[in-house]
Design a protein around this motif. Structure first.
Motif, mmCIF file in Angstrom:
data_model
loop_
_atom_site.group_PDB
_atom_site.id
_atom_site.type_symbol
_atom_site.label_atom_id
_atom_site.label_comp_id
_atom_site.label_asym_id
_atom_site.label_seq_id
_atom_site.Cartn_x
_atom_site.Cartn_y
_atom_site.Cartn_z
ATOM 1 N N ILE A 177 -12.671 -3.614 -6.893
ATOM 2 C CA ILE A 177 -11.283 -4.068 -6.996
ATOM 3 C C ILE A 177 -11.189 -5.587 -7.078
ATOM 4 O O ILE A 177 -10.448 -6.134 -7.915
ATOM 5 N N VAL B 162 -11.283 -7.532 1.994
ATOM 6 C CA VAL B 162 -10.779 -7.762 0.633
ATOM 7 C C VAL B 162 -9.561 -8.681 0.558
ATOM 8 O O VAL B 162 -9.131 -9.040 -0.536
ATOM 9 N N TYR C 122 -9.725 -11.935 -3.898
ATOM 10 C CA TYR C 122 -9.493 -11.565 -2.496
ATOM 11 C C TYR C 122 -8.027 -11.840 -2.191
ATOM 12 O O TYR C 122 -7.654 -12.926 -1.752
ATOM 13 N N SER D 252 0.825 -1.210 0.000
ATOM 14 C CA SER D 252 0.000 0.000 0.000
ATOM 15 C C SER D 252 0.861 1.262 0.000
ATOM 16 O O SER D 252 0.558 2.232 -0.696
ATOM 17 N N TYR E 52 -14.767 1.900 2.127
ATOM 18 C CA TYR E 52 -13.648 1.473 1.292
ATOM 19 C C TYR E 52 -13.666 -0.038 1.105
ATOM 20 O O TYR E 52 -13.364 -0.550 0.015
ATOM 21 N N TRP F 13 -16.462 -0.925 -1.336
ATOM 22 C CA TRP F 13 -16.029 -0.532 -2.683
ATOM 23 C C TRP F 13 -14.981 -1.493 -3.228
ATOM 24 O O TRP F 13 -15.035 -1.903 -4.395
ATOM 25 N N GLY F 14 -14.030 -1.871 -2.379
ATOM 26 C CA GLY F 14 -13.017 -2.825 -2.807
ATOM 27 C C GLY F 14 -13.607 -4.170 -3.174
ATOM 28 O O GLY F 14 -13.206 -4.802 -4.157
ATOM 29 N N THR F 15 -14.603 -4.613 -2.407
ATOM 30 C CA THR F 15 -15.253 -5.893 -2.677
ATOM 31 C C THR F 15 -16.029 -5.861 -3.991
ATOM 32 O O THR F 15 -16.043 -6.841 -4.750
ATOM 33 N N VAL G 254 -6.675 -1.082 -1.897
ATOM 34 C CA VAL G 254 -7.675 -0.407 -1.056
ATOM 35 C C VAL G 254 -7.000 0.406 0.042
ATOM 36 O O VAL G 254 -7.367 1.556 0.308
ATOM 37 N N ALA H 83 -5.419 -6.777 -3.688
ATOM 38 C CA ALA H 83 -6.651 -6.050 -3.390
ATOM 39 C C ALA H 83 -6.521 -5.262 -2.090
ATOM 40 O O ALA H 83 -6.909 -4.092 -2.009
#
Length: 302
Positions: free
Chosen positions: A133, A232, A152, A83, A125, A128-130, A160, A156
């Motif tokens: 992304i 995620v 997953y 990240s 978040y 949204w990621g699920t 995120v 991911a």
């Protein structure tokens, strides 16, 4: 009358100093109390198994008394490092553009957007990621690199989490770059340097200690993130061999299991040990970063 007024001002100054000292000591006490409390709650698992076995083993079977935390620690590190690697160049270049090149209307538009992004709850978040992304990785990105992935994954979680810390990094970098004296920039420009050369060799150099401090803050923020990463990363107990495998970070382990396992003293103690490991890692990392920061400040004489 003037003597009484002077005595009152001296008394008020001493009182303010004493209150600030007490509050400073309280902050340190809270830190020590947190560490001591987590250690005390972890004594059950530490007396049952060796520290080395707990940290080096990846076997996780609470019903059989197997508590290996290495895979959880590895998952946390992988997601956090990824990240930061994604967010750092984006944040640095965005902050440089905003402070050195952007027009006023761009700043007026960008700062509210950053505030909104920073204020969005982690669960949003995660959702949204699920929804975005994870399918994107499973259907578009993953098949180009691996035979199968459900989306997953470590990737991911890193994406995120990077989006979550970008607003923090950009805001910090903008503040840091804004403190660089305009005299340095004018001197650089007078010598024929371009804007990019000035940003690279003057702004970044003079702001390096602040950049390091901001990165440390972002890593600490990312390392302890729970809900979004939990949603995620797949929560798979293994050591990821690539970015397209699932992982199980430490914060997700605690969030997923703590409430259900209070009736099992050894399991509860193991989860408290996981929190203690998280606490110690962040503490050591911040301590080392402060030492590095002092060395950088000496080098650049800031």
């Amino acid at each position: 009358m003037s003597i009484n007024l002077l005595k009152f001002r001296v008394l008020k100054d001493k009182s303010a100093r004493g209150i600030m000292l007490i509050l400073t000591g309280l902050s340190l006490f809270i830190l020590v109390a947190m560490g001591a409390g987590l250690y005390w709650k972890s004594t059950t698992i530490l007396s049952d198994q060796s520290l080395w076995k707990l940290l080096s083993s990846s076997e996780w079977s609470p019903m059989k008394g197997e508590f290996g935390f290495f895979s959880f620690i590895a998952g946390s590190i992988y997601v956090t490092v990824l990240s930061v690697l994604i967010a750092l160049p984006i944040s640095l270049l965005t902050a440089l553009y905003v402070t050195e090149n952007a027009k006023a209307w761009v700043k007026k538009l960008l700062f509210p957007v950053l505030d909104i992004l920073a204020g969005i709850p982690p669960v949003v978040y995660g959702v949204w990621g699920t929804l975005v992304i994870v399918p994107w990785i499973a259907d578009s990105v993953g098949p180009k690199f691996v035979e199968y992935t459900n989306g997953y994954t470590v990737l991911a979680g890193g994406i995120v989490l990077s989006i979550m810390i970008i607003p923090l990094l950009v805001s910090l970098f903008v503040e840091i770059f804004s403190t660089v004296s305009k005299d340095y920039k004018d001197a650089s420009a007078s010598l024929g340097a371009t804007r990019w050369q000035t940003s690279r060799f003057i702004v970044l150099r003079k702001a390096l200690p602040g950049i390091i401090a901001a990165i440390v803050l972002a890593i600490s923020r990312a390392f302890g993130e729970t809900l979004a990463v939990l949603m995620v990363c797949g929560n798979v107990i293994n050591i990821p061999r690539n970015l397209f495998e699932g992982c199980y970070p430490l914060p997700a382990l605690i969030a997923n299991n703590y409430g259900e396992m209070l009736s099992l003293p050894l399991y509860e103690s193991a989860l408290m040990f996981a929190a203690l490991v998280l606490f110690v890692i962040i503490f050591i990392f911040n301590l080392l970063s402060r030492i590095l920061l002092q060395e950088v400040e000496k080098q650049f004489k800031l």
